[in-house]
Write a protein that holds these residues in place. Structure first.
Motif, PDB file in Angstrom:
ATOM      1  N   ASP A  24      12.325   0.294   7.953  1.00  0.00           N
ATOM      2  CA  ASP A  24      11.448   0.411   6.787  1.00  0.00           C
ATOM      3  C   ASP A  24      11.947  -0.233   5.541  1.00  0.00           C
ATOM      4  OD1 ASP A  24       9.643   1.881   8.163  1.00  0.00           O
ATOM      5  OD2 ASP A  24      10.380   3.867   7.450  1.00  0.00           O
ATOM      6  N   VAL A  25      11.142  -1.329   4.850  1.00  0.00           N
ATOM      7  CA  VAL A  25      11.229  -1.944   3.582  1.00  0.00           C
ATOM      8  C   VAL A  25      10.399  -1.033   2.455  1.00  0.00           C
ATOM      9  CG1 VAL A  25      11.344  -3.709   2.237  1.00  0.00           C
ATOM     10  CG2 VAL A  25      12.094  -3.871   4.652  1.00  0.00           C
ATOM     11  N   ILE A  26      10.966  -0.104   1.546  1.00  0.00           N
ATOM     12  CA  ILE A  26      10.108   0.519   0.817  1.00  0.00           C
ATOM     13  C   ILE A  26      10.033  -0.166  -0.422  1.00  0.00           C
ATOM     14  CG2 ILE A  26       9.783   2.843  -0.252  1.00  0.00           C
ATOM     15  CD1 ILE A  26      11.447   3.783   2.167  1.00  0.00           C
ATOM     16  N   TYR A  27       8.746  -0.535  -0.840  1.00  0.00           N
ATOM     17  CA  TYR A  27       8.531  -1.144  -2.154  1.00  0.00           C
ATOM     18  C   TYR A  27       8.209  -0.212  -3.124  1.00  0.00           C
ATOM     19  CZ  TYR A  27       8.355  -5.527   0.448  1.00  0.00           C
ATOM     20  OH  TYR A  27       8.926  -6.638   1.182  1.00  0.00           O
ATOM     21  N   LEU A  28       7.449   0.802  -2.791  1.00  0.00           N
ATOM     22  CA  LEU A  28       7.211   1.725  -3.740  1.00  0.00           C
ATOM     23  C   LEU A  28       6.736   3.280  -3.066  1.00  0.00           C
ATOM     24  CD1 LEU A  28       6.106   2.723  -6.787  1.00  0.00           C
ATOM     25  CD2 LEU A  28       3.638   2.031  -6.213  1.00  0.00           C
ATOM     26  N   ILE A  44       8.583  -5.939  -7.557  1.00  0.00           N
ATOM     27  CA  ILE A  44       9.432  -5.394  -6.674  1.00  0.00           C
ATOM     28  C   ILE A  44       9.465  -6.699  -5.716  1.00  0.00           C
ATOM     29  CG2 ILE A  44      10.346  -3.760  -5.122  1.00  0.00           C
ATOM     30  CD1 ILE A  44       8.288  -1.621  -7.003  1.00  0.00           C
ATOM     31  N   THR A  45      10.584  -7.154  -5.615  1.00  0.00           N
ATOM     32  CA  THR A  45      10.751  -8.135  -4.726  1.00  0.00           C
ATOM     33  C   THR A  45      11.344  -7.562  -3.214  1.00  0.00           C
ATOM     34  OG1 THR A  45      13.205  -8.786  -5.358  1.00  0.00           O
ATOM     35  CG2 THR A  45      11.308 -10.140  -6.326  1.00  0.00           C
ATOM     36  N   HIS A  46      11.188  -8.439  -2.315  1.00  0.00           N
ATOM     37  CA  HIS A  46      11.709  -8.113  -0.942  1.00  0.00           C
ATOM     38  C   HIS A  46      13.170  -7.759  -1.083  1.00  0.00           C
ATOM     39  CE1 HIS A  46      11.340  -7.870   3.461  1.00  0.00           C
ATOM     40  NE2 HIS A  46      12.550  -8.522   3.338  1.00  0.00           N
ATOM     41  N   ALA A  47      13.935  -8.458  -1.714  1.00  0.00           N
ATOM     42  CA  ALA A  47      15.447  -8.404  -1.865  1.00  0.00           C
ATOM     43  C   ALA A  47      15.799  -7.165  -2.521  1.00  0.00           C
ATOM     44  CB  ALA A  47      15.981  -9.612  -2.532  1.00  0.00           C
ATOM     45  N   ASP A  48      14.847  -6.448  -3.385  1.00  0.00           N
ATOM     46  CA  ASP A  48      15.196  -5.461  -4.551  1.00  0.00           C
ATOM     47  C   ASP A  48      14.579  -4.056  -3.676  1.00  0.00           C
ATOM     48  OD1 ASP A  48      16.500  -7.022  -6.244  1.00  0.00           O
ATOM     49  OD2 ASP A  48      14.495  -7.314  -7.598  1.00  0.00           O
ATOM     50  N   ALA A  49      13.783  -4.275  -2.659  1.00  0.00           N
ATOM     51  CA  ALA A  49      12.982  -3.272  -1.954  1.00  0.00           C
ATOM     52  C   ALA A  49      14.297  -2.305  -1.525  1.00  0.00           C
ATOM     53  CB  ALA A  49      11.939  -3.310  -1.041  1.00  0.00           C
ATOM     54  N   GLN A  50      13.908  -1.117  -1.349  1.00  0.00           N
ATOM     55  CA  GLN A  50      14.953   0.059  -0.552  1.00  0.00           C
ATOM     56  C   GLN A  50      14.775  -0.228   0.832  1.00  0.00           C
ATOM     57  OE1 GLN A  50      14.267   3.988  -1.399  1.00  0.00           O
ATOM     58  NE2 GLN A  50      16.035   4.797  -0.126  1.00  0.00           N
ATOM     59  N   ARG A  51      15.839  -0.153   1.676  1.00  0.00           N
ATOM     60  CA  ARG A  51      15.932  -0.143   3.164  1.00  0.00           C
ATOM     61  C   ARG A  51      16.426   1.193   3.808  1.00  0.00           C
ATOM     62  NH1 ARG A  51      14.982  -4.957   0.931  1.00  0.00           N
ATOM     63  NH2 ARG A  51      15.102  -6.605   2.511  1.00  0.00           N
ATOM     64  N   VAL A  52      15.692   1.605   4.599  1.00  0.00           N
ATOM     65  CA  VAL A  52      15.785   2.904   5.463  1.00  0.00           C
ATOM     66  C   VAL A  52      15.385   2.467   6.933  1.00  0.00           C
ATOM     67  CG1 VAL A  52      14.998   5.119   5.528  1.00  0.00           C
ATOM     68  CG2 VAL A  52      14.958   4.125   3.230  1.00  0.00           C
ATOM     69  N   LEU A  53      16.263   3.159   7.598  1.00  0.00           N
ATOM     70  CA  LEU A  53      16.008   3.022   9.000  1.00  0.00           C
ATOM     71  C   LEU A  53      15.348   4.548   9.423  1.00  0.00           C
ATOM     72  CD1 LEU A  53      16.491   1.566  11.714  1.00  0.00           C
ATOM     73  CD2 LEU A  53      18.540   2.705  11.929  1.00  0.00           C
ATOM     74  N   TRP A  54      14.071   4.410   9.941  1.00  0.00           N
ATOM     75  CA  TRP A  54      13.461   5.447  10.314  1.00  0.00           C
ATOM     76  C   TRP A  54      13.849   6.095  11.807  1.00  0.00           C
ATOM     77  CZ3 TRP A  54       9.858   6.775  13.824  1.00  0.00           C
ATOM     78  CH2 TRP A  54       9.106   8.164  13.714  1.00  0.00           C
ATOM     79  N   ILE A  93       5.044   0.701   2.201  1.00  0.00           N
ATOM     80  CA  ILE A  93       6.221   0.451   3.170  1.00  0.00           C
ATOM     81  C   ILE A  93       5.996  -0.643   4.274  1.00  0.00           C
ATOM     82  CG2 ILE A  93       7.669   1.428   4.704  1.00  0.00           C
ATOM     83  CD1 ILE A  93       6.838   4.149   3.392  1.00  0.00           C
ATOM     84  N   GLU A  94       6.999  -1.665   4.244  1.00  0.00           N
ATOM     85  CA  GLU A  94       6.625  -2.693   5.318  1.00  0.00           C
ATOM     86  C   GLU A  94       7.528  -2.245   6.395  1.00  0.00           C
ATOM     87  OE1 GLU A  94       7.860  -7.510   5.809  1.00  0.00           O
ATOM     88  OE2 GLU A  94       7.879  -6.394   3.919  1.00  0.00           O
ATOM     89  N   PHE A  95       7.120  -2.298   7.659  1.00  0.00           N
ATOM     90  CA  PHE A  95       7.930  -2.044   8.940  1.00  0.00           C
ATOM     91  C   PHE A  95       7.877  -3.143   9.698  1.00  0.00           C
ATOM     92  CE2 PHE A  95       4.346   0.380  10.208  1.00  0.00           C
ATOM     93  CZ  PHE A  95       4.593   0.025  11.658  1.00  0.00           C
ATOM     94  N   VAL A 147      -2.947   3.319   5.878  1.00  0.00           N
ATOM     95  CA  VAL A 147      -3.581   2.009   6.343  1.00  0.00           C
ATOM     96  C   VAL A 147      -2.424   1.242   7.030  1.00  0.00           C
ATOM     97  CG1 VAL A 147      -4.715  -0.226   5.603  1.00  0.00           C
ATOM     98  CG2 VAL A 147      -5.245   1.914   4.709  1.00  0.00           C
ATOM     99  N   PHE A 148      -2.592   0.700   8.294  1.00  0.00           N
ATOM    100  CA  PHE A 148      -1.524  -0.141   8.821  1.00  0.00           C
ATOM    101  C   PHE A 148      -2.081  -1.704   8.779  1.00  0.00           C
ATOM    102  CE2 PHE A 148      -0.572   3.743  10.570  1.00  0.00           C
ATOM    103  CZ  PHE A 148       0.774   3.777  10.547  1.00  0.00           C
TER     104      PHE A 148
END
Length: 100
Positions: A26-30, A6-16, A38-40, A63-64
């Motif tokens: 948020d960038v949701i990989y899985l 799952i590339t960064h470009a393919d990950a889902q984006r959400v504004l939390w 999730i990367e934020f 875990v952060f």
């Protein structure tokens, strides 16, 4: 077991968040019943807390891991604060409040 890239470009984006809690991109990989990856990011001086609608207590361990910069994490219930630098991690057990 199947491996899926799952590339960064393919990950889902959400504004939390909301106006009270703050907003976090948020960038949701899985995200499934077993694990969430999730990367934020926060701008310098940015923050997240909680509101009635957007709570920062979750029913899972967290875990952060800081990729860049410094993250201050606080448990508002007990006043515990962690300063997490680039390359370091912090752990919160399930059902623990936290602000960043």
């Amino acid at each position: 077991m199947t491996t899926t890239l799952i590339t960064h470009a393919d990950a889902q984006r959400v504004l939390w968040g909301d106006d009270e809690a703050g907003y976090v991109p948020d960038v949701i990989y899985l995200s499934n019943d077993d694990i969430h990856v999730i990367e934020f990011s926060l701008e310098r001086g940015g923050r997240f807390t909680h509101s009635e609608v957007k709570r920062t207590v979750f029913g899972a361990d967290e875990v952060f891991y800081v990729l860049e910069g410094t993250l201050l994490l606080a448990n508002p219930e007990i006043g515990e604060v962690h300063r997490v630098q680039q390359g370091e991690a912090a752990f919160f057990q399930r059902d623990t409040w936290h602000h960043g």
